[in-house]
Design a protein around this motif. Structure first.
Motif, PDB file in Angstrom:
ATOM      1  N   THR A 106       6.253  -8.880  -5.688  1.00 17.67           N
ATOM      2  CA  THR A 106       5.019  -9.284  -5.027  1.00 17.67           C
ATOM      3  C   THR A 106       4.980 -10.795  -4.832  1.00 17.67           C
ATOM      4  O   THR A 106       4.520 -11.280  -3.797  1.00 17.67           O
ATOM      5  CB  THR A 106       3.796  -8.790  -5.819  1.00 17.67           C
ATOM      6  OG1 THR A 106       3.866  -7.355  -5.894  1.00 17.67           O
ATOM      7  CG2 THR A 106       2.490  -9.192  -5.149  1.00 17.67           C
ATOM      8  N   ALA A 121       7.118 -11.448  -1.892  1.00 19.84           N
ATOM      9  CA  ALA A 121       6.428 -10.973  -0.684  1.00 19.84           C
ATOM     10  C   ALA A 121       5.333 -11.950  -0.259  1.00 19.84           C
ATOM     11  O   ALA A 121       5.169 -12.228   0.933  1.00 19.84           O
ATOM     12  CB  ALA A 121       5.836  -9.582  -0.928  1.00 19.84           C
ATOM     13  N   LYS A 122       4.608 -12.491  -1.220  1.00 16.17           N
ATOM     14  CA  LYS A 122       3.533 -13.439  -0.891  1.00 16.17           C
ATOM     15  C   LYS A 122       4.093 -14.758  -0.358  1.00 16.17           C
ATOM     16  O   LYS A 122       3.520 -15.345   0.565  1.00 16.17           O
ATOM     17  CB  LYS A 122       2.638 -13.665  -2.105  1.00 16.17           C
ATOM     18  CG  LYS A 122       1.767 -12.443  -2.391  1.00 16.17           C
ATOM     19  CD  LYS A 122       0.919 -12.616  -3.614  1.00 16.17           C
ATOM     20  CE  LYS A 122       0.070 -11.355  -3.815  1.00 16.17           C
ATOM     21  NZ  LYS A 122      -0.798 -11.415  -4.975  1.00 16.17           N
ATOM     22  N   ARG A 180       5.087 -13.984   3.161  1.00 14.15           N
ATOM     23  CA  ARG A 180       3.894 -13.873   4.006  1.00 14.15           C
ATOM     24  C   ARG A 180       3.401 -15.258   4.421  1.00 14.15           C
ATOM     25  O   ARG A 180       2.926 -15.454   5.533  1.00 14.15           O
ATOM     26  CB  ARG A 180       2.789 -13.112   3.283  1.00 14.15           C
ATOM     27  CG  ARG A 180       1.512 -12.954   4.134  1.00 14.15           C
ATOM     28  CD  ARG A 180       0.384 -12.327   3.386  1.00 14.15           C
ATOM     29  NE  ARG A 180       0.061 -13.139   2.222  1.00 14.15           N
ATOM     30  CZ  ARG A 180      -0.624 -12.705   1.164  1.00 14.15           C
ATOM     31  NH1 ARG A 180      -1.054 -11.461   1.128  1.00 14.15           N
ATOM     32  NH2 ARG A 180      -0.872 -13.487   0.157  1.00 14.15           N
ATOM     33  N   SER A 198       2.303 -12.274   9.272  1.00 20.62           N
ATOM     34  CA  SER A 198       2.875 -11.203   8.463  1.00 20.62           C
ATOM     35  C   SER A 198       1.856 -10.634   7.476  1.00 20.62           C
ATOM     36  O   SER A 198       0.837 -11.258   7.183  1.00 20.62           O
ATOM     37  CB  SER A 198       4.103 -11.721   7.716  1.00 20.62           C
ATOM     38  OG  SER A 198       3.762 -12.819   6.906  1.00 20.62           O
ATOM     39  N   ILE A 211       1.505  -7.694   3.861  1.00 20.53           N
ATOM     40  CA  ILE A 211       2.198  -7.036   2.747  1.00 20.53           C
ATOM     41  C   ILE A 211       1.634  -5.634   2.580  1.00 20.53           C
ATOM     42  O   ILE A 211       0.424  -5.430   2.628  1.00 20.53           O
ATOM     43  CB  ILE A 211       2.018  -7.811   1.430  1.00 20.53           C
ATOM     44  CG1 ILE A 211       2.552  -9.237   1.557  1.00 20.53           C
ATOM     45  CG2 ILE A 211       2.712  -7.081   0.277  1.00 20.53           C
ATOM     46  CD1 ILE A 211       2.265 -10.113   0.346  1.00 20.53           C
ATOM     47  N   HIS A 222       1.840  -2.835  -0.363  1.00 19.72           N
ATOM     48  CA  HIS A 222       2.260  -2.620  -1.747  1.00 19.72           C
ATOM     49  C   HIS A 222       2.422  -1.129  -2.016  1.00 19.72           C
ATOM     50  O   HIS A 222       1.469  -0.363  -1.830  1.00 19.72           O
ATOM     51  CB  HIS A 222       1.232  -3.194  -2.723  1.00 19.72           C
ATOM     52  CG  HIS A 222       0.942  -4.641  -2.516  1.00 19.72           C
ATOM     53  ND1 HIS A 222       1.780  -5.634  -2.967  1.00 19.72           N
ATOM     54  CD2 HIS A 222      -0.089  -5.265  -1.907  1.00 19.72           C
ATOM     55  CE1 HIS A 222       1.270  -6.812  -2.647  1.00 19.72           C
ATOM     56  NE2 HIS A 222       0.140  -6.615  -2.000  1.00 19.72           N
ATOM     57  N   ASP A 245      -4.225  -5.032  -4.980  1.00 21.13           N
ATOM     58  CA  ASP A 245      -3.467  -6.161  -5.503  1.00 21.13           C
ATOM     59  C   ASP A 245      -4.359  -7.340  -5.884  1.00 21.13           C
ATOM     60  O   ASP A 245      -4.080  -8.041  -6.850  1.00 21.13           O
ATOM     61  CB  ASP A 245      -2.409  -6.608  -4.489  1.00 21.13           C
ATOM     62  CG  ASP A 245      -1.577  -7.743  -5.047  1.00 21.13           C
ATOM     63  OD1 ASP A 245      -0.867  -7.515  -6.050  1.00 21.13           O
ATOM     64  OD2 ASP A 245      -1.661  -8.859  -4.497  1.00 21.13           O
ATOM     65  N   MET A 247       6.076  -7.058   4.776  1.00 17.77           N
ATOM     66  CA  MET A 247       6.781  -6.960   3.510  1.00 17.77           C
ATOM     67  C   MET A 247       6.288  -5.707   2.805  1.00 17.77           C
ATOM     68  O   MET A 247       5.078  -5.505   2.655  1.00 17.77           O
ATOM     69  CB  MET A 247       6.508  -8.192   2.631  1.00 17.77           C
ATOM     70  CG  MET A 247       7.419  -9.380   2.888  1.00 17.77           C
ATOM     71  SD  MET A 247       7.462  -9.961   4.574  1.00 17.77           S
ATOM     72  CE  MET A 247       5.848 -10.650   4.750  1.00 17.77           C
ATOM     73  N   ASP A 262       6.649  -3.875  -0.709  1.00 12.10           N
ATOM     74  CA  ASP A 262       7.204  -4.053  -2.051  1.00 12.10           C
ATOM     75  C   ASP A 262       6.931  -2.840  -2.919  1.00 12.10           C
ATOM     76  O   ASP A 262       5.930  -2.150  -2.742  1.00 12.10           O
ATOM     77  CB  ASP A 262       6.713  -5.353  -2.697  1.00 12.10           C
ATOM     78  CG  ASP A 262       5.294  -5.292  -3.245  1.00 12.10           C
ATOM     79  OD1 ASP A 262       4.586  -4.307  -3.013  1.00 12.10           O
ATOM     80  OD2 ASP A 262       4.894  -6.248  -3.918  1.00 12.10           O
TER      81      ASP A 262
END
Length: 188
Positions: free
Chosen positions: A29, A32-33, A36, A42, A44, A46, A101, A141, A143
């Motif tokens: 994560t 991914a952040k 982003r 972009s 995410i 999860h 998240d 993304m 994840d």
């Protein structure tokens, strides 16, 4: 203007799924952040947000506890694949999707500003090239710790990243983690 003429002027949508898999607490994560923040427009997705309700998590046959690592039962695969298909077709996360998240502890892992700026420029140029060619890029993304188990999910990923972290580092990170929220903790 005819309908066909309007369709021709609309940019062609190209959704790029970047899979980020690895063990729990491997940094999926966090990576991914950071991505982003670098990749224009972009988002995410999860995998944890696709956990079934907690009472439906399978029981481990030997230890008689909920088995969150059981790939068949720890994720609602049909719901996740449906969301991926929706995103691929539209470029947006389904409106009914809700991520948990933000309820999780967010540890800051800094990256040098100069490095972030350099990569933002690289991807901004890539974005501009595609826009000039009539294509809209959307980076997603995805994840998850079980990300590479389900064939349909794996096949949908355009880029696949697997984070490998030493056992002792994972053990320390897991010990430091204070509470973690998944969709399975809430009614979906």
């Amino acid at each position: 203007m005819a309908l066909d003429e309007r369709d021709e002027k609309q940019p062609k949508l190209r959704v790029i799924f970047v899979g980020i898999g690895g063990a729990t607490c491997s940094g999926k994560t966090t990576l991914a952040k950071h991505l982003r923040n670098i990749l224009p427009g972009s988002v995410i997705l999860h995998q944890d947000d696709f956990a079934p309700p907690q009472e439906l998590i399978p029981i481990h046959p030997e230890y008689n506890v909920q088995d969150w690592d059981s790939a068949e039962g720890a994720i609602d695969w049909p719901r996740m694949t449906k969301a991926l298909q929706h995103i691929k077709a539209t470029g947006i996360i389904p409106p009914e999707h809700y991520s948990h998240d933000h309820l999780n502890e967010q540890k800051e892992v800094p990256v040098e500003q100069e490095r972030l700026d350099r990569w933002r420029k690289v991807f901004s140029r890539i974005q501009q090239k595609h826009e000039a060619a009539g294509e809209k890029l959307v980076w997603v993304m995805v994840d998850g710790f079980l990300l590479y188990w389900h064939k349909e999910v794996v096949d949908s990923l355009d880029v696949r990243v697997l984070l490998r972290v030493p056992h002792d580092v994972l053990k320390h990170r897991r010990h430091e983690r204070h509470g973690y929220h998944t969709a399975g903790m809430y009614s979906v």
